[in-house]
Design a protein around this motif. Structure first.
Motif: not given
Length: 516
Positions: A415-421, A443-449, A453-468
């Motif tokens: 996932x991305x850092x959520x603690x950076x400015x 989502x490549x191997x080792x992607x956690x929950x 969540x964040x990858x699906x959030x980005x894909x759904x909002x922009x009209x894309x798909x979640x691939x794993x």
């Protein structure tokens, strides 16, 4: 006897009618009725300009009244590859030092099995680790075993030197299999996934959504039309219709005032129209524009946005090996698209680079060369600089203007850092929708929950798909290709990753009106 409406109901109805009257009055203007700010065209890119502002971006969601992006405006991509880079290390920082915001482990590359071992049975990643020391010669297995224990502190392992050109391994030829889900097609299941997944993320409420369909007078869909949706408070969201002339609107994602009615303005090629969205309506918002110019040859802007940290070697190798076959199959599609390729790679603070971008080009050989030069290295703590990379992909690449189909393939295992400015992924997924960019998150191997969540959030909002990616044994990526996954998904088919990318492109372009 018919009961008399209550005073509260009468007042509410009067307020609604008044709001609708005021909005209707605004629609008499000639340009962009009621919408104060359309995005201006993007200027020519300036590589020497600073990429990120020094000030911290706001942590809370801000209701915007002006776009935080500029409209795509490039006319072509017939140019040599243009590259820029944001360093991952500060001036004077020695090789291997880290800047992890006080919680990072050293920048040692993790293999796909090591990263999978960091994950608990419930799918959550191991928590943040304390500061570490560097022994003179740590045992080779010490870091691996430390990662299986939340209380253990991983020791510093210096990153392996990048291979010289003569030593670079040949492209990986093994099969990589993947599945896919469409969270907009199975929206109820997606909302249930969100409800049962408790992870840190940037919140944008998409629980309420409405479909906008734009057509011309012949009934054909109007792709890549600019859309602005405005509340009475001035809060506005921007979008562009996809190749089917559609876009999903999520009022709660940009407006927390619970407005009862929104003005929806649409424009393309000098034609424009206005409609109204009323909260709670069941039908789609439909809008008809006057006949536009005949569609031209399809134009595809395709970007690979890649996590290039140490654990991503297999996935990057497969992409290198399959790029030409992907490009050739796309070129043979019925629409015969004019295709531009772009690449944005990222690592994290403390690494050789934070983000390295390669602007669009139609020179496939040159693009293959920059992809071949990309090596998986660095990393450290689990999250990476995805937000910064998404920001550059959305805002800095020379996306072509009206009529292009814009796609990002995001390939990541963290996932991305959520603690950076600095940039935040939710701001830039909204800007991506405003620029008509669909993100297909892989989502490549080792992607956690949290990463899922964040990858699906980005894909759904922009009209894309979640691939794993899928494997013979879901919890063991080294088991080889197969049909199993640890992700919270059902009802999916499996293909090789390169075939799946071609399928996604084909499905997008097939929706274009005939001739486009």
């Amino acid at each position: 006897m018919i009961p008399r409406p209550s005073r509260l109901f009468q007042r509410s109805l009067a307020a609604l009618l008044c709001a609708e009257f005021l909005l209707s009055a605004c629609s008499a203007t000639e340009i962009a009725p009621g919408i104060a700010h359309w995005p201006a065209p993007a200027p020519a890119p300036q590589p020497e300009a600073p990429i990120f502002p020094s000030a911290q971006w706001p942590a809370e969601v801000v209701a915007r009244t002006a776009p935080n992006f500029q409209a795509p405006s490039a006319t072509h991509c017939a140019r040599p590859v243009q590259t820029w880079e944001t360093p991952g290390r500060t001036a004077g920082q020695r090789d291997g030092a880290t800047v992890m915001g006080g919680h990072g482990a050293g920048p040692f590359p993790l293999t796909r099995d090591e990263r999978a071992r960091r994950m608990s049975p419930g799918g959550a990643s191991v928590g943040a680790v304390a500061a570490m020391t560097a022994p003179a010669s740590p045992p080779a297995h010490a870091a691996k075993e430390a990662l299986t224990d939340e209380a253990a502190v991983p020791r510093f392992i210096p990153p392996a030197p990048a291979p010289q050109p003569s030593q670079r391994p040949s492209p990986v030829q093994e099969i990589v299999t993947a599945g896919m889900v469409d969270d907009n097609a199975d929206f109820a299941d997606y909302l249930q996934f969100r409800q049962r997944t408790r992870v840190a993320h940037r919140d944008r409420d998409v629980s309420e959504r409405y479909l906008l369909q734009v057509r011309n007078r012949r009934g054909d869909p109007v792709p890549d039309a600019e859309v602005a949706v405005q509340a009475a408070t001035g809060a506005t969201m921007w979008a562009r219709t996809d190749t089917a002339g559609r876009v999903w609107l999520h009022p709660r994602a940009f407006d927390r005032s619970d407005s009862a009615i929104y003005e929806v303005a649409v424009r393309k090629s000098g034609q424009q129209g206005t409609a109204f969205l009323r909260r709670g309506q069941k039908s789609a918002v439909e809008l008809v524009l006057n006949d536009l110019a005949a569609p031209q040859r399809a134009r595809l802007d395709l970007v690979f946005l890649i996590d290039a940290t140490g654990s991503m070697g297999d996935e990057i190798g497969k992409l290198k090996a399959s790029l030409r076959s992907i490009a050739n199959e796309v070129a043979r599609l019925p629409s015969s698209p004019d295709t531009c390729f772009g690449l944005v790679a990222y690592r994290d603070h403390g690494d050789e680079f934070l983000v390295r971008g390669h602007d669009f080009t139609n020179d496939l050989g040159a693009f293959q060369s920059v992809l071949d030069a990309l090596q998986a290295d660095g990393g450290g703590d689990y999250p990476e600089a995805m937000s910064e990379a998404l920001h550059e992909a959305v805002h800095r690449l020379s996306w072509r203007g009206t009529g292009a189909t814009r796609m990002v393939v995001l390939l990541a295992d963290a996932p991305p850092h959520l603690d950076y400015g600095g940039p935040q992924y939710d701001d830039d997924m909204m800007a991506a929708l405003g620029k008509g960019i669909k993100v297909f998150s892989v989502g490549a191997s080792g992607l956690d929950r949290q990463g899922e969540y964040i990858q699906r959030q980005i894909a759904q909002y922009t009209g894309g798909r979640f691939v794993f990616l899928t494997y013979r044994e879901a919890s063991h990526p080294g088991s080889g290709p197969g049909r199993e996954t640890t992700h919270d998904v059902t009802n999916y088919s499996v293909q090789t990753l390169d075939r799946l990318i071609v399928r996604l492109v084909s499905e997008e372009l097939a929706k274009l009106p005939r001739g486009g």
